[in-house]
Design an enzyme around this catalytic site. Structure first.
Site, PDB file in Angstrom:
ATOM      1  N   LYS A 151       0.921  -1.350  -0.215  1.00 35.02           N
ATOM      2  CA  LYS A 151      -0.084   0.066  -0.024  1.00 35.02           C
ATOM      3  C   LYS A 151       0.950   1.054   0.109  1.00 35.02           C
ATOM      4  CE  LYS A 151      -4.287   1.534   1.868  1.00 35.02           C
ATOM      5  NZ  LYS A 151      -4.803   1.853   0.543  1.00 35.02           N
ATOM      6  N   GLY A 169       6.603   0.813   5.739  1.00 36.51           N
ATOM      7  CA  GLY A 169       7.445  -0.541   4.949  1.00 36.51           C
ATOM      8  C   GLY A 169       7.458   0.015   3.694  1.00 36.51           C
ATOM      9  N   CYS A 170       6.283  -0.017   2.938  1.00 35.22           N
ATOM     10  CA  CYS A 170       6.222   0.480   1.432  1.00 35.22           C
ATOM     11  C   CYS A 170       6.938   1.757   1.221  1.00 35.22           C
ATOM     12  CB  CYS A 170       4.900   0.559   0.999  1.00 35.22           C
ATOM     13  SG  CYS A 170       4.045  -0.982   1.474  1.00 35.22           S
ATOM     14  N   THR A 171       6.840   2.752   1.941  1.00 33.00           N
ATOM     15  CA  THR A 171       7.503   4.014   1.624  1.00 33.00           C
ATOM     16  C   THR A 171       9.167   3.768   1.783  1.00 33.00           C
ATOM     17  OG1 THR A 171       5.635   5.479   2.591  1.00 33.00           O
ATOM     18  CG2 THR A 171       7.910   6.484   2.578  1.00 33.00           C
ATOM     19  N   THR A 178      10.271   1.915  -1.478  1.00 24.62           N
ATOM     20  CA  THR A 178      10.140   2.766  -2.497  1.00 24.62           C
ATOM     21  C   THR A 178      11.178   3.654  -2.376  1.00 24.62           C
ATOM     22  OG1 THR A 178       7.815   2.321  -2.606  1.00 24.62           O
ATOM     23  CG2 THR A 178       8.616   4.336  -3.885  1.00 24.62           C
TER      24      THR A 178
END
Length: 151
Positions: free
Chosen positions: A36, A41-43, A46
């Site tokens: 998401k 974690g995704c930030t 990325t």
């Protein structure tokens, strides 16, 4: 592990693009699936791929992030992190299903279907050269870069 062809898909991406996997043959690709936009974690994942973007480019490798978020969410996430690559939107889980990244996860005692953080390195011939599933973010982008350089 013997290489096998990456499943083809054609999906909308940021930057007013449509990404069709088979049309990208002839170049190496990193396709990372993440749960998401705008989550910690995704930030971090990325940002790690963005920080190494020039190194991936020097290795002749394009990078794409993919999640089920809307194109609008992706555009905002891309601007917020000033990303040098595009994000692919898969709200109908077409690529997610084709790559087998949808899993049941336990969140706060409830079972939810979601994307298992996974990365695929696809060679210039369109085959999956390497895959990582259940990815832990720290050091992951560097590991993928090393594999891309070795291809």
């Amino acid at each position: 592990m013997s290489a096998h062809p990456a499943p083809d898909f054609s999906l909308a991406a940021t930057g007013d693009q449509t990404v069709t996997l088979s049309a990208l043959r002839g170049q190496k690709l990193v396709l990372y699936f993440y749960p998401k936009d705008n989550t910690p974690g995704c930030t971090n994942e990325t940002r790690d791929f963005a920080a190494l973007h020039a190194d991936f480019a020097a290795a002749g490798c394009r990078v794409y992030g993919l999640s089920r978020d809307s194109l609008r969410s992706h555009e905002n996430f891309k601007v917020k992190l000033t990303l040098p690559f595009e994000l692919i939107s898969d709200p109908e889980e077409k690529a997610c299903e084709a790559f087998g990244v949808m899993k049941l996860k336990n969140m706060y005692g409830k079972q939810l279907r979601g994307i298992e953080r996974s990365t695929f390195l696809i060679d210039a011939g369109g085959d999956i050269a390497r895959e990582w599933r259940g990815v832990k973010v720290p050091g992951h982008a560097e590991e993928v870069l090393a594999a891309a350089r070795a291809l």
